[in-house]
Design an enzyme around this catalytic site. Structure first.
Site, short mmCIF file in Angstrom:
data_model
loop_
_atom_site.label_atom_id
_atom_site.label_comp_id
_atom_site.label_asym_id
_atom_site.label_seq_id
_atom_site.Cartn_x
_atom_site.Cartn_y
_atom_site.Cartn_z
N ASP A 8 0.88 -1.16 0.00
CA ASP A 8 0.00 0.00 0.00
C ASP A 8 0.92 1.22 0.00
OD1 ASP A 8 -1.64 2.12 0.63
OD2 ASP A 8 -2.15 1.41 2.65
N LYS A 70 2.93 11.13 -3.83
CA LYS A 70 1.81 10.47 -4.50
C LYS A 70 0.83 11.48 -5.10
CE LYS A 70 -1.55 6.83 -3.45
NZ LYS A 70 -1.97 5.94 -2.36
N GLU A 171 -7.27 0.60 -3.97
CA GLU A 171 -7.16 0.52 -2.51
C GLU A 171 -8.45 0.01 -1.83
OE1 GLU A 171 -5.68 4.44 -1.69
OE2 GLU A 171 -3.74 3.92 -2.58
#
Ligand code: AMP
Length: 608
Positions: A8, A70, A171
């Protein structure tokens, strides 16, 4: 069996997991922590630091410490999100050679995938230490709302880090996998994921055979914990300006300290109702005396600073349920993911909206990494019965004549998938078409994201609309798109795999769109219209042929004149409808046409 890491790669923290003896397990880093800050720094001596160690030195080395990379990955320099980051980040963000984004640290500039790769490399190394064996494969998660460019760039980051990213998964889907793993349940669930930088909501159906089907997904890639921190920073900066007349934003080091203090206060206010923010010697007033910042922040004030951010999340949930055609009470479980869901006001809003408390059994920081590991294990072990049916979060299509967005794959379509549509040339003797591949949810092409373009040449010369071009879109299981176009008569074909590296600037995109107009295809009207049109045109031609004869016979009576004028009006209306390519209007005239045709036939065939 080869081991596959589940990673993740979060905006704020990264979590890595693996399935060990059938049990998904988080791999702790060298410090024993289950998550690693997604931060990278370069020291004065040129040493690279990643994770906690980078975070600890961030204040004294703010300009060379990258956080929240990100938020920038796969984005173009001109995007509003990048503009926003340029003005708020404590590190330097610069324009890359392809209109992309680079980060300047000391004397070097790095692409964003390179920065993310440093984090991936770090987790790869400590995972290998933990497992005592080399690992080369990974499943990496991304927000469901990431577009193709962002997914590609994430895959590139894996590759740079020496990891073969065998699958990119969303996710929320990963969270559902971790939640449903080994449970053998039938449930419709919602995954509410509010992390450091992004918000995602997904509605999934879990069936007892191990099928995880995403029904709908949506989100905002620029809505997360950092925005909450930003509100506290604004409040502190404003208060300081009022009190001392000094703008703390001018000082990068002060800004970094404010950022840390704001995040810390926010997290504390999840446990207590009031906290003190205390930053001695935050800045010099210019007369050689240092100024201090000291303020009390209550949970109530924090909530009022951020209530619109939470409302935005709720609004997206409402929209997603609508897209999924579900009522709130059909959601049987709500799973909270992401550090921000620890904030009481966020939890309260979720409870209020869905009318139920969220599931307590999952750890918001670990559930996504664990789900990625579950998927990784399933991909290499065929004996594991698990089917994952994800969806594409945005519509995909091409720009057609008149800057219209012609959709080929609607949003929330289960992937992998492929769809084709036939288009026609928009000009006489057009020998080439340009296919602009776009992703987005607006009917206006210019408001959507341009993913790539290519030109199909060598079309045969023919009047406008007569050359048919089949455009085919394909989305693979990573959510990555390929497009091809084919001249149906000659078989001439062109294709591209849409790649992130295009990095076009907004001006380039605009120019491209302007220049492309002559090249573009036109949507072929539906077959339904073509069918009616052909039939109607046949009637019109026949009726017109009979007109002089019929007129000569019936014009002498009132009834005849009336019939003639009616017939004219029917022909007129039909021509108009054909001109407008209005299938419904053509259909409406069909019965009158057929009646007139029959009547005219009767008149001309009667002996006079
Ligand atoms: P994630 O991207 O899931 O790691 O989430 C990180 C975000 O959650 C950051 O913005 C953190 O500040 C925030 N966060 C972590 N713990 C808490 C907490 N106890 N209360 C409020 N926010 C938190």
């Amino acid at each position: 069996m080869e081991r596959v890491l589940g990673i993740d790669l979060g905006t704020t923290n990264t979590c890595v997991a693996i399935v060990e003896d059938g049990v998904p397990t988080v791999i702790p880093n060298r410090g024993g922590y289950k998550t690693t800050p997604s931060m990278v720094a370069i020291t004065e001596a040129g040493k690279r630091l990643v994770g906690h160690i980078a975070k600890r030195q961030a204040i004294t080395n703010a300009e060379n410490t990258v956080y929240a990379a990100k938020r920038l990955i796969g984005r173009k320099w001109t995007s509003p999100q990048v503009k926003n980051a340029v003005s708020t980040a404590s590190y330097k963000i610069v324009e890359g050679p392809h209109g992309d984004v680079r980060i300047a640290l000391r004397d070097k500039t790095y692409s964003v995938p390179e920065i993310s790769a440093m984090i991936l490399q770090e987790v790869k190394i400590f995972a290998e230490d933990y497992l005592n064996e080399p690992v080369t494969k990974a499943v990496v998660t991304v927000p469901a709302y990431f577009n193709d460019n962002q997914r590609q760039a994430t895959k590139d980051a894996g590759q740079i880090a020496g990891l073969d990213v065998i699958r990119i998964i969303n996710e929320p889907t990963a969270a559902a996998l971790a939640y449903g793993f080994g449970k053998n349940i039938d449930k419709v669930i919602a995954v509410f994921d509010l992390g450091g930088g992004t918000f995602d909501i997904s509605i999934l159906e879990i069936s007892s055979g191990g099928v995880f089907k995403v029904i709908a997904t949506a989100g905002d890639t620029f809505l997360g914990g950092e925005d909450f921190d930003g509100r506290i920073i604004d409040w502190l900066v404003e208060g300081f300006r009022e009190q001392h007349g000094v703008d703390l934003r001018q000082d990068r080091m002060a800004l970094q300290r404010l950022k840390d203090a704001a995040e810390k206060a926010k997290c504390e206010l999840s446990g207590v109702t009031e906290t003190e923010i205390n930053l001695p010697f935050i800045i010099s007033s210019g007369r050689n005396d240092a100024l201090h910042l000291q303020r009390q922040l209550t949970r109530q004030t924090l909530n009022s600073l951020c209530d619109d951010l939470i409302e935005r999340c709720v609004e997206i949930c409402r929209q997603t349920l609508e897209d999924a055609r579900l009522d709130k009470d059909e959601i049987e479980e709500v799973i909270l993911v992401g550090g921000m869901t620890r904030m009481p006001a966020v939890q309260d809003s979720v409870t209020k909206f869905f009318g139920r408390d969220a599931c307590k059994g999952v750890h918001p920081d670990e559930v996504v990494g664990l789900g990625a590991a579950v998927q990784g294990a399933a991909l290499v072990d065929e004996s594991r019965e698990m089917i994952l049916l994800d969806v594409t979060p945005h519509a995909l299509g091409i720009m057609t004549f008149g800057s219209k967005f012609e959709e080929l794959i609607p949003k929330n379509t289960t992937v992998p998938t492929s769809r084709s549509k036939i288009f026609t040339t928009s000009r006489d003797n057009q020998t080439a078409v340009k296919i602009l591949v776009m992703q987005g949810d607006s009917e206006k092409a210019t408001e959507n994201e341009l993913l790539g373009e290519f030109i199909l040449t060598g079309l045969r010369r023919a009047p406008k609309g007569q050359v048919e071009i089949e455009v085919n879109f394909e989305i693979n299981s990573d959510g990555i798109v390929s497009v091809s176009a084919k001249d149906l008569e000659t078989g001439q074909a062109q294709s591209i795999q849409v790649t992130a590296s295009s990095g076009l600037t907004k001006d380039e995109v605009k120019n491209m769109m302007d220049n492309a107009k002559d090249f573009l295809v036109e949507a072929r009207a539906s077959d339904e219209f073509e069918g009616f049109k052909q039939e109607a045109e046949k009637f019109v031609v026949d009726i017109e042929k009979m007109f002089p004869q019929v007129e000569a016979v019936v014009a002498s009576s009132d009834f005849g004149r009336e019939a003639i004028s009616k017939a004219r009006s029917i022909l007129e209306k039909t021509r108009e409808a054909i001109e407008k390519r209005d299938a419904a209007a053509v259909k409406e005239q069909m019965e009158a046409l057929s009646r007139t045709h029959r009547m005219f036939k009767g008149v001309v065939s009667r002996p006079h």
